[in-house]
Design an enzyme around this catalytic site. Structure first.
Site, PDB file in Angstrom:
ATOM      1  N   TYR A 149       0.840  -1.214   0.000  1.00  0.00           N
ATOM      2  CA  TYR A 149       0.000   0.000   0.000  1.00  0.00           C
ATOM      3  C   TYR A 149       0.872   1.261   0.000  1.00  0.00           C
ATOM      4  O   TYR A 149       0.581   2.229  -0.714  1.00  0.00           O
ATOM      5  CB  TYR A 149      -0.897  -0.060   1.227  1.00  0.00           C
ATOM      6  CG  TYR A 149      -1.946   1.014   1.351  1.00  0.00           C
ATOM      7  CD1 TYR A 149      -3.113   0.977   0.576  1.00  0.00           C
ATOM      8  CD2 TYR A 149      -1.806   2.046   2.269  1.00  0.00           C
ATOM      9  CE1 TYR A 149      -4.097   1.953   0.726  1.00  0.00           C
ATOM     10  CE2 TYR A 149      -2.779   3.011   2.427  1.00  0.00           C
ATOM     11  CZ  TYR A 149      -3.924   2.975   1.653  1.00  0.00           C
ATOM     12  OH  TYR A 149      -4.891   3.933   1.809  1.00  0.00           O
ATOM     13  N   LYS A 153       0.766   4.074  -2.801  1.00  0.00           N
ATOM     14  CA  LYS A 153       0.380   5.450  -2.491  1.00  0.00           C
ATOM     15  C   LYS A 153       1.513   6.447  -2.759  1.00  0.00           C
ATOM     16  O   LYS A 153       1.258   7.616  -3.086  1.00  0.00           O
ATOM     17  CB  LYS A 153      -0.115   5.546  -1.049  1.00  0.00           C
ATOM     18  CG  LYS A 153      -1.455   4.826  -0.829  1.00  0.00           C
ATOM     19  CD  LYS A 153      -2.506   5.245  -1.846  1.00  0.00           C
ATOM     20  CE  LYS A 153      -3.927   4.944  -1.394  1.00  0.00           C
ATOM     21  NZ  LYS A 153      -4.914   5.279  -2.459  1.00  0.00           N
TER      22      LYS A 153
HETATM   23  P1  NAP Z   1     -13.515   2.021   1.443  1.00  0.00           P
HETATM   24  O1  NAP Z   1     -14.567   2.502   2.397  1.00  0.00           O
HETATM   25  O2  NAP Z   1     -12.994   0.643   1.553  1.00  0.00           O
HETATM   26  O3  NAP Z   1     -14.070   2.296  -0.050  1.00  0.00           O
HETATM   27  C1  NAP Z   1     -13.302   1.933  -1.167  1.00  0.00           C
HETATM   28  C2  NAP Z   1     -14.231   1.677  -2.323  1.00  0.00           C
HETATM   29  O4  NAP Z   1     -13.433   1.301  -3.469  1.00  0.00           O
HETATM   30  C3  NAP Z   1     -15.189   0.500  -2.049  1.00  0.00           C
HETATM   31  O5  NAP Z   1     -16.503   0.848  -2.390  1.00  0.00           O
HETATM   32  C4  NAP Z   1     -14.627  -0.589  -2.928  1.00  0.00           C
HETATM   33  O6  NAP Z   1     -15.584  -1.509  -3.417  1.00  0.00           O
HETATM   34  C5  NAP Z   1     -14.068   0.203  -4.105  1.00  0.00           C
HETATM   35  N1  NAP Z   1     -13.164  -0.605  -4.897  1.00  0.00           N
HETATM   36  C6  NAP Z   1     -12.221  -1.484  -4.451  1.00  0.00           C
HETATM   37  N2  NAP Z   1     -11.609  -2.072  -5.479  1.00  0.00           N
HETATM   38  C7  NAP Z   1     -12.157  -1.566  -6.606  1.00  0.00           C
HETATM   39  C8  NAP Z   1     -11.958  -1.813  -7.985  1.00  0.00           C
HETATM   40  N3  NAP Z   1     -11.043  -2.683  -8.417  1.00  0.00           N
HETATM   41  N4  NAP Z   1     -12.708  -1.133  -8.875  1.00  0.00           N
HETATM   42  C9  NAP Z   1     -13.651  -0.258  -8.462  1.00  0.00           C
HETATM   43  N5  NAP Z   1     -13.898   0.017  -7.158  1.00  0.00           N
HETATM   44  C10 NAP Z   1     -13.165  -0.645  -6.241  1.00  0.00           C
HETATM   45  O7  NAP Z   1     -12.218   2.974   1.484  1.00  0.00           O
HETATM   46  P2  NAP Z   1     -12.003   4.497   1.942  1.00  0.00           P
HETATM   47  O8  NAP Z   1     -11.491   4.468   3.319  1.00  0.00           O
HETATM   48  O9  NAP Z   1     -13.166   5.328   1.569  1.00  0.00           O
HETATM   49  O10 NAP Z   1     -10.755   4.861   1.007  1.00  0.00           O
HETATM   50  C11 NAP Z   1     -10.894   5.517  -0.251  1.00  0.00           C
HETATM   51  C12 NAP Z   1      -9.520   5.860  -0.779  1.00  0.00           C
HETATM   52  O11 NAP Z   1      -8.826   6.667   0.171  1.00  0.00           O
HETATM   53  C13 NAP Z   1      -8.624   4.660  -1.040  1.00  0.00           C
HETATM   54  O12 NAP Z   1      -7.822   4.883  -2.175  1.00  0.00           O
HETATM   55  C14 NAP Z   1      -7.779   4.601   0.212  1.00  0.00           C
HETATM   56  O13 NAP Z   1      -6.579   3.919  -0.023  1.00  0.00           O
HETATM   57  C15 NAP Z   1      -7.589   6.069   0.481  1.00  0.00           C
HETATM   58  N6  NAP Z   1      -7.253   6.379   1.883  1.00  0.00           N
HETATM   59  C16 NAP Z   1      -8.087   6.042   2.906  1.00  0.00           C
HETATM   60  C17 NAP Z   1      -7.713   6.353   4.210  1.00  0.00           C
HETATM   61  C18 NAP Z   1      -8.587   6.023   5.401  1.00  0.00           C
HETATM   62  O14 NAP Z   1      -8.125   6.229   6.544  1.00  0.00           O
HETATM   63  N7  NAP Z   1      -9.793   5.531   5.242  1.00  0.00           N
HETATM   64  C19 NAP Z   1      -6.500   6.995   4.473  1.00  0.00           C
HETATM   65  C20 NAP Z   1      -5.669   7.312   3.392  1.00  0.00           C
HETATM   66  C21 NAP Z   1      -6.059   7.003   2.108  1.00  0.00           C
HETATM   67  P3  NAP Z   1     -15.874  -2.897  -2.625  1.00  0.00           P
HETATM   68  O15 NAP Z   1     -16.568  -2.486  -1.387  1.00  0.00           O
HETATM   69  O16 NAP Z   1     -16.726  -3.677  -3.568  1.00  0.00           O
HETATM   70  O17 NAP Z   1     -14.521  -3.509  -2.378  1.00  0.00           O
END
Ligand code: NAP
Length: 250
Positions: A149, A153
């Site tokens: 990851y 990133k």
């Molecule tokens: P999340 O709640 O897990 O949502 C991610 C979404 O992406 C889910 O709906 C997932 O679908 C979808 N997804 C996964 N694989 C995919 C694919 N191959 N094609 C299309 N859609 C796909 O995550 P989040 O926390 O909102 O994170 C969103 C972004 O922010 C990510 O890039 C994450 O790395 C980044 N981020 C998050 C955090 C944090 O603390 N939450 C911090 C830093 C960065 P499914 O449910 O079907 O898998």
């Protein structure tokens, strides 16, 4: 009406971003793996008077991405705002990390962002206007259990800066947002995997964060709203940490 495409927008940061961009007056394509999973985001936007369509596609699959972008063009119009947000975690210490753990994470984040951006940028170039925002993370600076990851990133940052250089002449900006701890299903799943109660994990994280709270998806959506706005046209190739302080807190 400008058209935005937000990937991974069924929930979490992507859903909050889709809602925010719709409130900003854009028509929004809500893309996620499973089209039915996009329904609550789409319904929420339309109930609030906005315009949205749900699109199912795996961002790591070229044919699905190209078909999805074609659908967005025909149903909403050419997208000129793109948020590459779809993401997955497969955390493990390197000695236990499998080939699949590595490949899936690099594929969804980096190949996914590449494929979607390549398919969408032609519409931005044709319009001589565009805004691209890529989701990085404080994990780009290093985080135990996340070599896959963190590499993805950090890669998103180099990808973003190069897009800014290549597409700037077409009035297209590209920036990255790098969130810290945001309260979503992703961080809840991390707590479950660690065997820690989510409230306890959030409380512990808050104590390490300058503003003494974890982030909400709307905190990230607000920053993305700025970066995709008309007035942000002279901000490009930047990484904005949305982490409640100057460091990741970990
Ligand atoms: P999340 O709640 O897990 O949502 C991610 C979404 O992406 C889910 O709906 C997932 O679908 C979808 N997804 C996964 N694989 C995919 C694919 N191959 N094609 C299309 N859609 C796909 O995550 P989040 O926390 O909102 O994170 C969103 C972004 O922010 C990510 O890039 C994450 O790395 C980044 N981020 C998050 C955090 C944090 O603390 N939450 C911090 C830093 C960065 P499914 O449910 O079907 O898998």
């Amino acid at each position: 009406m400008k058209v935005a495409l937000v990937t991974g927008a069924a929930r979490g940061i992507g859903a909050a971003t889709a809602r925010r961009l719709a409130a900003d007056g854009l028509a929004v394509a809500v893309l996620d793996l499973d089209e039915t999973a996009t329904k609550s985001t789409v319904d929420g936007i339309t109930a609030a008077g906005g315009t949205a369509v749900g699109v199912g596609a795996d961002v790591a699959d070229r044919e699905q991405v190209e078909a999805a972008v074609t659908r967005v063009v025909s149903e909403l119009g050419p997208p000129t705002v793109l948020v590459n947000n779809a993401g997955v975690l497969r955390d493990n210490l390197i000695f236990k990390m499998t080939d699949d753990d590595w490949d899936i994470v690099l594929s969804v984040h980096l190949r996914g962002a590449f494929l979607v951006t390549r398919a969408v940028q032609a519409h931005m170039v044709a319009a001589k206007w565009g805004r691209i925002v890529n989701l990085s993370s404080t994990s780009a600076l290093g985080n135990r259990g996340q070599v896959n990851y963190a590499a993805a990133k950090a890669g998103m940052q180099g990808f973003t800066k190069t897009l800014a250089i290549e597409l700037g002449r077409y009035n297209v900006t590209a920036n990255a947002v790098a969130p810290g701890f945001i309260e979503t299903d992703m961080t809840a799943a991390t707590a479950a995997r660690m065997g820690v109660d989510f409230e306890t994990l959030k409380k512990g994280a808050s104590e390490q964060i300058a503003v003494r709270r974890v982030g909400q998806p709307e905190d990230v959506a607000h920053t993305i709203s700025f970066l995709t706005s008309e007035g942000a046209g002279f901000v490009s190739g930047q990484v904005i940490y949305v982490s409640g302080g100057p460091s990741s807190g970990f």
